[in-house]
Design a protein around this motif. Structure first.
Motif, short mmCIF file in Angstrom:
data_model
loop_
_atom_site.label_atom_id
_atom_site.label_comp_id
_atom_site.label_asym_id
_atom_site.label_seq_id
_atom_site.Cartn_x
_atom_site.Cartn_y
_atom_site.Cartn_z
N HIS A 71 31.96 56.42 54.49
CA HIS A 71 32.37 55.13 55.05
C HIS A 71 33.23 54.33 54.08
CE1 HIS A 71 29.13 56.23 57.83
NE2 HIS A 71 29.74 55.44 58.69
N GLY A 72 33.85 55.04 53.13
CA GLY A 72 34.91 54.44 52.34
C GLY A 72 34.51 53.87 50.99
N ALA A 73 33.23 53.92 50.63
CA ALA A 73 32.82 53.35 49.35
C ALA A 73 33.07 54.34 48.22
CB ALA A 73 31.34 52.99 49.39
N THR A 74 33.25 53.80 47.02
CA THR A 74 33.28 54.60 45.79
C THR A 74 31.91 54.51 45.15
OG1 THR A 74 35.64 54.17 45.43
CG2 THR A 74 34.33 54.86 43.52
N VAL A 75 31.28 55.64 44.90
CA VAL A 75 29.95 55.61 44.32
C VAL A 75 30.04 55.95 42.84
CG1 VAL A 75 28.76 56.14 46.47
CG2 VAL A 75 29.48 58.00 44.99
N VAL A 76 29.22 55.25 42.04
CA VAL A 76 29.21 55.39 40.59
C VAL A 76 27.79 55.72 40.16
CG1 VAL A 76 29.71 54.25 38.40
CG2 VAL A 76 31.02 53.63 40.46
N PRO A 77 27.56 56.84 39.46
CA PRO A 77 26.19 57.22 39.10
C PRO A 77 25.62 56.36 37.98
CG PRO A 77 27.76 58.77 38.14
CD PRO A 77 28.56 57.84 39.01
N VAL A 78 24.33 56.05 38.12
CA VAL A 78 23.57 55.33 37.09
C VAL A 78 22.38 56.21 36.71
CG1 VAL A 78 22.35 53.21 36.48
CG2 VAL A 78 24.17 53.14 38.18
N PRO A 79 22.16 56.46 35.42
CA PRO A 79 21.05 57.33 35.04
C PRO A 79 19.69 56.74 35.41
CG PRO A 79 22.03 56.31 33.10
CD PRO A 79 22.93 55.99 34.25
N VAL A 80 18.73 57.64 35.59
CA VAL A 80 17.37 57.27 35.95
C VAL A 80 16.44 57.69 34.82
CG1 VAL A 80 15.46 57.74 37.53
CG2 VAL A 80 17.77 57.43 38.42
N GLY A 81 15.56 56.78 34.41
CA GLY A 81 14.56 57.09 33.40
C GLY A 81 13.21 57.35 34.01
N VAL A 82 12.19 57.31 33.18
CA VAL A 82 10.82 57.59 33.63
C VAL A 82 10.39 56.61 34.71
CG1 VAL A 82 8.41 57.68 32.92
CG2 VAL A 82 10.17 58.63 31.43
N TYR B 237 13.61 58.24 44.29
CA TYR B 237 13.77 59.54 44.93
C TYR B 237 14.83 60.35 44.20
CZ TYR B 237 13.99 62.99 48.62
OH TYR B 237 13.92 64.17 49.32
N PRO B 238 14.46 61.51 43.61
CA PRO B 238 13.20 62.24 43.85
C PRO B 238 12.18 62.17 42.73
CG PRO B 238 14.83 63.73 42.95
CD PRO B 238 15.49 62.39 43.00
N LEU B 239 12.49 61.53 41.59
CA LEU B 239 11.63 61.67 40.42
C LEU B 239 10.34 60.87 40.50
CD1 LEU B 239 14.33 61.65 37.59
CD2 LEU B 239 13.20 63.60 38.65
N GLY B 240 10.28 59.88 41.40
CA GLY B 240 9.02 59.20 41.66
C GLY B 240 8.71 58.00 40.80
N GLY B 241 9.63 57.56 39.93
CA GLY B 241 9.36 56.41 39.09
C GLY B 241 9.21 55.13 39.89
N ARG B 242 8.48 54.20 39.32
CA ARG B 242 8.28 52.90 39.96
C ARG B 242 8.84 51.83 39.04
NH1 ARG B 242 2.57 50.20 41.83
NH2 ARG B 242 2.01 50.68 39.69
N LEU B 243 9.85 51.12 39.49
CA LEU B 243 10.56 50.14 38.64
C LEU B 243 9.62 49.01 38.26
CD1 LEU B 243 13.52 50.06 37.65
CD2 LEU B 243 13.95 48.38 39.46
#
Length: 505
Positions: free
Chosen positions: A236-247, A272-278
């Motif tokens: 739908h036209g957006a540019t996505v930028v990855p952000v790392p995920v920690g524990v 999702y999928p690593l299951g961490g809770r912010l």
């Protein structure tokens, strides 16, 4: 059913529940009790045998979990469609052969002579046991409430107009009530937009942000994260930028290193999928970042209904009514077959106007009769009851996963605090990469008819050196017997792969 169950002799030296379970199992596996047969009510059977009703309830619950019985709210408990076991044998560990659900976990097996649960013929290429994630169980849906909801839709007056752009007011009001009670979100029906599921809702947001900004939006997404969400935003036209995920989930500090961003998509309750809770501090940090950069927070409240350990944290939408858009769906709660979800919009007039403009141009994909039926289902309390029942079932299956895979050398079992899946992450060992192990294990399991997902498939760039890998295992949609069998194969194949020499990979 009277013969095999009521003729048992209760031995005071053996647990009553165990005797009851064994007797019913024996009756089903020998064919004395047929699929679709109703079993006596717990009260009637307790009176007949002279035992406590709690013993009967416990036995029925265990048999339902193993796949021998079908328990549905508002309907009689019945014998499930269990394939016959070889003469003189029960399944390993006393568990049943698969039978509570159709092959691949598609849903309950229809009773003989009854209509199929889902249309179409079985897929001959489907895995024998499907442990791919994202698939809930439909075995405990309240049949009476489900049918009553659709009867209400069929009995309603057929309008000559299309559904309102944001959805039927009655449905939006019911969902707002549900979210206030379940997630502490202060909202009204005016804040709710009905969508055709998570992906459709994200596509609507991407187009609305483009409308508001006058250019394609740049949206940060978790890495690893949900590939379907990334694809919907890009389509739908957006540019996505990855952000790392920690524990614990999204690396909030990394947001400040990515240049201009218009939004961030986050799964704070169960990454999702690593299951961490912010953690709460990081939740406030995300909101502070959004205010400082005039950005929108897209909160995918994925799996928040199914918390297995610890009290639920507040939704981001409950902490900031100005910048957070909540994306919700009943796909993981009821069934993806519905393709039904919702947005809860913040108090941002420009964003609301943009969403409305896009929705008027691209009409809601959710048909009016479905909206009437879902409003009736939520209002009846069936949704709340189903969540409570499913949570107990999933907690039990989670324990089966831990028992089977919690101590496999060279692996880490994670993502089990909530939700419907677990992650078995592989550690590099003996000069071999985690990816090599994951490839070998997943291919071996597939050849045996057991489907799982690769952890690396959720990465922004799966081929990047050092990408984490392992298995993502869904445990909700299959019955206990299939789950126990499949987990045993996963354990054995993983151990064999870890023990194999480099030349075997």
């Amino acid at each position: 059913m009277d013969g095999p169950l009521l003729s048992i002799a209760l031995d005071r030296g053996r647990p009553i529940v165990g005797q009851l379970v064994a007797a019913v199992r024996r009756g089903i596996l020998t064919g004395a009790m047929l699929p679709g047969d109703p079993v006596p009510s717990t009260r009637a059977l307790a009176a007949e045998l002279g035992v406590s009703r709690s013993s009967i309830v416990a036995a029925y619950d265990q048999l339902a979990g193993e796949g021998y019985l079908e328990q549905r709210q508002g309907a009689a408990t019945r014998v499930a469609a269990v394939p016959s076991a070889p003469a003189g044998r029960e399944a390993p560990g006393g568990a049943s052969p698969p039978g509570r659900e159709a092959p691949g976990g598609a849903g309950p097996v229809p009773r003989p002579g009854g209509p199929p649960t889902l249309p179409g013929s079985p897929d001959p290429d489907a895995p024998r046991i499907d442990l791919t994630p994202g698939r809930p169980s439909t075995a405990r849906l309240d049949e009476r409430a489900w049918r009553a909801a659709w009867r209400a839709a069929a009995a309603s007056v057929v309008p000559s107009d299309a559904p309102p752009p944001f959805g039927l007011p009655a449905l939006r009001d019911r969902l707002a009530d549900h979210l206030r009670q379940a997630r502490g979100i202060t909202c009204t029906g005016d804040d709710v937009v009905i969508t055709g599921g998570t992906s459709e809702g994200l596509g609507l947001l991407a187009l609305a942000l483009h409308e508001r900004l006058g250019r394609p939006p740049r949206i940060a997404v978790e890495d690893p994260g949900y590939p379907g969400a990334r694809a919907a935003l890009v389509r739908h036209g957006a540019t996505v930028v990855p952000v790392p995920v920690g524990v614990d989930g999204l690396d909030v500090a990394a947001l400040g290193t990515l240049g201009r961003l218009d939004a961030v998509m986050v799964t704070p309750s169960h990454q999702y999928p690593l299951g961490g809770r912010l953690p709460v501090a990081d939740r406030f940090a995300v909101l502070d970042w959004a205010r400082a950069h005039d950005a929108v927070v897209i909160e995918d409240d994925y799996d928040s209904e199914f918390r297995h350990t610890g009290a639920p944290f507040p939704a981001l939408a409950s902490l900031d009514a100005e910048r957070v858009v909540l994306v919700g769906s009943l796909s993981k709660v009821l069934t993806p077959w519905l393709r039904f979800g919702h947005l809860v919009l913040p108090a941002d007039p420009a964003l609301r106007a943009a969403v409305e403009a896009v929705r008027i141009d691209i009409a809601t994909p959710v048909a009016g009769p479905m909206q009437v039926a879902m409003a009736a289902l939520v209002e009846s309390g069936a949704l709340r009851r189903h969540i409570a029942t499913a949570r107990r079932d999933y907690s039990h299956r989670r324990r089966l996963v831990i028992d089977a895979l919690g101590a496999v050398p060279g692996t880490r079992l994670t993502a089990l605090a909530g939700g419907l899946h677990a992650v078995l992450e592989f550690e590099p060992a003996r000069g071999r990469t985690a990816a090599a192990h994951a490839e070998r294990v997943s291919q071996t399991l597939a050849a045996e008819g057991v489907a799982v997902a690769r952890l690396s498939a959720y990465a922004f760039d799966p081929d990047l050196p050092g990408t984490r890998d392992g298995l993502v295992i869904g445990y909700a949609a299959v019955g206990d017997a299939q789950l126990v069998e499949a987990l045993g194969r996963v354990r054995d194949v993983v151990r064999a792969s870890l023990d194999a020499g480099p030349e075997a990979l």
